[in-house]
Write a protein that holds these residues in place. Structure first.
Motif, PDB file in Angstrom:
ATOM      1  N   HIS A 214      -7.521   8.299   8.627  1.00 35.83           N
ATOM      2  CA  HIS A 214      -8.520   7.236   8.731  1.00 35.83           C
ATOM      3  C   HIS A 214      -8.486   6.435   7.434  1.00 35.83           C
ATOM      4  CE1 HIS A 214     -12.968   6.007   9.641  1.00 35.83           C
ATOM      5  NE2 HIS A 214     -12.102   5.038   9.827  1.00 35.83           N
ATOM      6  N   VAL A 215      -8.084   5.184   7.520  1.00 34.81           N
ATOM      7  CA  VAL A 215      -7.890   4.348   6.336  1.00 34.81           C
ATOM      8  C   VAL A 215      -9.153   3.543   6.070  1.00 34.81           C
ATOM      9  CG1 VAL A 215      -6.458   2.577   5.260  1.00 34.81           C
ATOM     10  CG2 VAL A 215      -5.428   4.213   6.869  1.00 34.81           C
ATOM     11  N   ARG A 216      -9.636   3.618   4.819  1.00 31.30           N
ATOM     12  CA  ARG A 216     -10.876   2.931   4.441  1.00 31.30           C
ATOM     13  C   ARG A 216     -10.649   2.140   3.153  1.00 31.30           C
ATOM     14  NH1 ARG A 216     -14.899   6.251   6.181  1.00 31.30           N
ATOM     15  NH2 ARG A 216     -16.186   4.381   6.197  1.00 31.30           N
ATOM     16  N   PRO A 217     -11.296   0.979   3.004  1.00 31.76           N
ATOM     17  CA  PRO A 217     -11.235   0.251   1.720  1.00 31.76           C
ATOM     18  C   PRO A 217     -12.036   1.005   0.670  1.00 31.76           C
ATOM     19  CG  PRO A 217     -12.701  -0.865   3.248  1.00 31.76           C
ATOM     20  CD  PRO A 217     -12.080   0.253   4.023  1.00 31.76           C
ATOM     21  N   LEU A 218     -11.439   1.251  -0.485  1.00 30.58           N
ATOM     22  CA  LEU A 218     -12.072   2.071  -1.514  1.00 30.58           C
ATOM     23  C   LEU A 218     -12.442   1.283  -2.760  1.00 30.58           C
ATOM     24  CD1 LEU A 218     -12.837   4.926  -2.600  1.00 30.58           C
ATOM     25  CD2 LEU A 218     -10.485   5.078  -3.473  1.00 30.58           C
ATOM     26  N   GLY A 219     -11.561   0.390  -3.204  1.00 30.71           N
ATOM     27  CA  GLY A 219     -11.829  -0.310  -4.450  1.00 30.71           C
ATOM     28  C   GLY A 219     -10.998  -1.566  -4.585  1.00 30.71           C
ATOM     29  N   LEU A 220     -11.437  -2.433  -5.476  1.00 29.60           N
ATOM     30  CA  LEU A 220     -10.751  -3.693  -5.712  1.00 29.60           C
ATOM     31  C   LEU A 220     -10.915  -4.052  -7.181  1.00 29.60           C
ATOM     32  CD1 LEU A 220      -9.416  -6.379  -4.601  1.00 29.60           C
ATOM     33  CD2 LEU A 220     -11.749  -7.249  -4.374  1.00 29.60           C
ATOM     34  N   ASP A 221      -9.809  -4.430  -7.834  1.00 32.61           N
ATOM     35  CA  ASP A 221      -9.869  -4.928  -9.194  1.00 32.61           C
ATOM     36  C   ASP A 221      -8.772  -5.969  -9.365  1.00 32.61           C
ATOM     37  OD1 ASP A 221      -7.377  -3.558 -10.086  1.00 32.61           O
ATOM     38  OD2 ASP A 221      -8.578  -1.742  -9.867  1.00 32.61           O
ATOM     39  N   ARG A 222      -8.630  -6.491 -10.556  1.00 35.01           N
ATOM     40  CA  ARG A 222      -7.693  -7.591 -10.767  1.00 35.01           C
ATOM     41  C   ARG A 222      -6.228  -7.171 -10.660  1.00 35.01           C
ATOM     42  NH1 ARG A 222      -6.285  -8.379 -16.459  1.00 35.01           N
ATOM     43  NH2 ARG A 222      -7.096  -6.660 -17.724  1.00 35.01           N
ATOM     44  N   GLY A 224      -5.185  -4.813  -8.189  1.00 34.20           N
ATOM     45  CA  GLY A 224      -4.816  -4.426  -6.838  1.00 34.20           C
ATOM     46  C   GLY A 224      -5.985  -3.939  -6.003  1.00 34.20           C
ATOM     47  N   LEU A 225      -5.640  -3.485  -4.821  1.00 31.82           N
ATOM     48  CA  LEU A 225      -6.606  -2.981  -3.846  1.00 31.82           C
ATOM     49  C   LEU A 225      -6.355  -1.490  -3.659  1.00 31.82           C
ATOM     50  CD1 LEU A 225      -8.734  -3.800  -1.577  1.00 31.82           C
ATOM     51  CD2 LEU A 225      -6.757  -3.978  -0.054  1.00 31.82           C
ATOM     52  N   ARG A 226      -7.440  -0.722  -3.551  1.00 34.93           N
ATOM     53  CA  ARG A 226      -7.303   0.715  -3.335  1.00 34.93           C
ATOM     54  C   ARG A 226      -7.809   1.084  -1.953  1.00 34.93           C
ATOM     55  NH1 ARG A 226     -10.637   3.542  -7.470  1.00 34.93           N
ATOM     56  NH2 ARG A 226     -11.759   1.571  -7.614  1.00 34.93           N
ATOM     57  N   LEU A 227      -7.061   1.970  -1.284  1.00 38.09           N
ATOM     58  CA  LEU A 227      -7.439   2.476   0.025  1.00 38.09           C
ATOM     59  C   LEU A 227      -7.658   3.980  -0.066  1.00 38.09           C
ATOM     60  CD1 LEU A 227      -4.825   0.627   2.304  1.00 38.09           C
ATOM     61  CD2 LEU A 227      -7.161  -0.102   1.765  1.00 38.09           C
ATOM     62  N   ARG A 228      -8.600   4.492   0.694  1.00 37.94           N
ATOM     63  CA  ARG A 228      -8.813   5.929   0.839  1.00 37.94           C
ATOM     64  C   ARG A 228      -8.334   6.328   2.233  1.00 37.94           C
ATOM     65  NH1 ARG A 228     -12.792   9.361  -0.979  1.00 37.94           N
ATOM     66  NH2 ARG A 228     -12.075   8.667  -3.044  1.00 37.94           N
ATOM     67  N   VAL A 229      -7.480   7.322   2.298  1.00 38.59           N
ATOM     68  CA  VAL A 229      -7.029   7.869   3.573  1.00 38.59           C
ATOM     69  C   VAL A 229      -7.697   9.221   3.755  1.00 38.59           C
ATOM     70  CG1 VAL A 229      -5.072   8.550   4.993  1.00 38.59           C
ATOM     71  CG2 VAL A 229      -4.813   6.681   3.348  1.00 38.59           C
ATOM     72  N   GLU A 230      -8.592   9.316   4.735  1.00 34.49           N
ATOM     73  CA  GLU A 230      -9.247  10.584   5.052  1.00 34.49           C
ATOM     74  C   GLU A 230      -8.428  11.266   6.144  1.00 34.49           C
ATOM     75  OE1 GLU A 230     -13.895   9.657   3.963  1.00 34.49           O
ATOM     76  OE2 GLU A 230     -13.229   9.256   6.005  1.00 34.49           O
ATOM     77  N   ALA A 231      -7.720  12.318   5.765  1.00 37.73           N
ATOM     78  CA  ALA A 231      -6.825  13.004   6.684  1.00 37.73           C
ATOM     79  C   ALA A 231      -7.266  14.453   6.868  1.00 37.73           C
ATOM     80  CB  ALA A 231      -5.387  12.950   6.157  1.00 37.73           C
ATOM     81  N   ASP A 232      -6.636  15.132   7.828  1.00 40.92           N
ATOM     82  CA  ASP A 232      -6.990  16.528   8.090  1.00 40.92           C
ATOM     83  C   ASP A 232      -6.691  17.420   6.892  1.00 40.92           C
ATOM     84  OD1 ASP A 232      -7.800  15.827  10.625  1.00 40.92           O
ATOM     85  OD2 ASP A 232      -5.900  16.379  11.590  1.00 40.92           O
ATOM     86  N   ASN A 233      -5.690  17.052   6.103  1.00 38.03           N
ATOM     87  CA  ASN A 233      -5.307  17.875   4.956  1.00 38.03           C
ATOM     88  C   ASN A 233      -5.969  17.426   3.659  1.00 38.03           C
ATOM     89  OD1 ASN A 233      -3.940  15.488   4.608  1.00 38.03           O
ATOM     90  ND2 ASN A 233      -2.008  16.439   3.990  1.00 38.03           N
ATOM     91  N   GLY A 234      -6.972  16.575   3.751  1.00 38.57           N
ATOM     92  CA  GLY A 234      -7.692  16.138   2.560  1.00 38.57           C
ATOM     93  C   GLY A 234      -7.751  14.633   2.427  1.00 38.57           C
ATOM     94  N   ASP A 235      -8.274  14.181   1.301  1.00 38.87           N
ATOM     95  CA  ASP A 235      -8.404  12.750   1.027  1.00 38.87           C
ATOM     96  C   ASP A 235      -7.314  12.307   0.058  1.00 38.87           C
ATOM     97  OD1 ASP A 235     -10.642  12.917   2.584  1.00 38.87           O
ATOM     98  OD2 ASP A 235     -12.064  12.833   0.918  1.00 38.87           O
ATOM     99  N   HIS A 236      -6.776  11.107   0.307  1.00 41.42           N
ATOM    100  CA  HIS A 236      -5.697  10.573  -0.514  1.00 41.42           C
ATOM    101  C   HIS A 236      -6.022   9.122  -0.863  1.00 41.42           C
ATOM    102  CE1 HIS A 236      -3.172  14.009   0.824  1.00 41.42           C
ATOM    103  NE2 HIS A 236      -3.831  13.828   1.950  1.00 41.42           N
TER     104      HIS A 236
END
Length: 271
Positions: A214-222, A224-236
């Motif tokens: 499950h891909v979610r927007p996590l953060g934004l700065d000058r 780049g953009l950060r995404l959080r992937v919530e997966a069965d084996n943990g968060d990435h």
């Protein structure tokens, strides 16, 4: 929580190491956490009791902070009676993700220093000065059931996805917050709630092994953009780097269109 970067094409017969995307330095990240405000907790020295949630808090650019507590709180009386009217304490700021996540805290900033009492006139002057930068109706309670205390900083520590780093007060004061840190939450919530198709297009930059989560927007700065992937084996967490650091909304929009794969941008490059 583990951290990953988008994969880099490799030449046949040789392994190419993944370059680590550029990120804001620790002082800039710390300034951004302080500028956003976030959830705060005041931790007085061990003999003075448990952590306290202030009614209001604000961190200045020089690393000093003010915290608002009810008049009847024991810490108010303790601070006023402490030797030299100061007490060792630490202010903890939690950097919360703008969308609902299994692990919502993106980082922690700890400011350690001396908590000091102020007389009524100084409290009112401090409240007015803070209100000019961060208006808040709770500041009207100063002198009317609430007391404003000042934390003079000695050291700072930042812990986030990039690691844990100690900062000097002068280093923190010399840095600037990210230019988008005050608008980041609003933009990323809008992306999450109204543009899931765009999030899906951004997900094509993820390493193949993460695309099923499950891909979610996590953060934004000058940088780049950060995404959080919530997966069965943990968060990435994955950082999608911009082609260059951006400084305003126009440059940011250009880089976001590039990451999404805007066909109009591609046509412009070919013309």
């Amino acid at each position: 929580m583990s951290s990953s970067e988008p994969s880099v094409p490799e030449q046949p017969g040789m392994a190419t190491p993944r370059p680590r995307p550029a990120v804001p330095d620790a002082a800039e990240r710390a300034r951004s956490v302080a500028e956003r405000g976030g959830r705060a907790a005041l931790l007085p020295s061990s003999e003075q009791g448990a952590r306290v949630t202030p009614l209001f808090h604000h961190v200045r650019r020089d690393g000093s902070a003010v915290v608002l507590l009810p008049d009847e709180h024991p810490l108010v009386a303790t601070t006023c009676l402490a030797p030299r009217s100061e007490l060792a304490a630490m202010l903890e700021l939690a950097d919360q993700a703008p969308v609902r996540l299994r692990e919502p805290v993106r980082g922690l900033l700890w400011i350690t220093g001396w908590l000091r009492a102020m007389d009524g006139e100084r409290q009112r002057a401090e409240a007015v000065a803070v209100a000019e930068h961060r208006p808040d109706p709770r500041l009207l309670d100063v002198g009317h059931g609430a007391t404003l205390l000042r934390l003079a900083p000695v050291s700072l520590v930042l812990a986030d996805a990039e690691g844990t780093e100690s900062l000097g007060v002068a280093e923190f004061a010399a840095a600037r917050p990210d230019p988008f840190c005050r608008h980041e939450d609003e933009w990323l919530r809008h992306l999450e709630l109204s543009h899931r198709d765009v999030v899906g297009m951004l997900a094509r930059h993820l390493p193949p092994e993460l695309r099923g989560g499950h891909v979610r927007p996590l953060g934004l700065d000058r940088y780049g953009l950060r995404l959080r992937v919530e997966a069965d084996n943990g968060d990435h967490d994955v950082r999608l780097a911009f082609s260059r650091p951006v400084h305003d909304r126009h440059e940011l929009a250009h880089e976001l269109r590039r990451l999404v794969g805007c066909p109009f941008l591609a046509a412009h490059r070919q013309s």
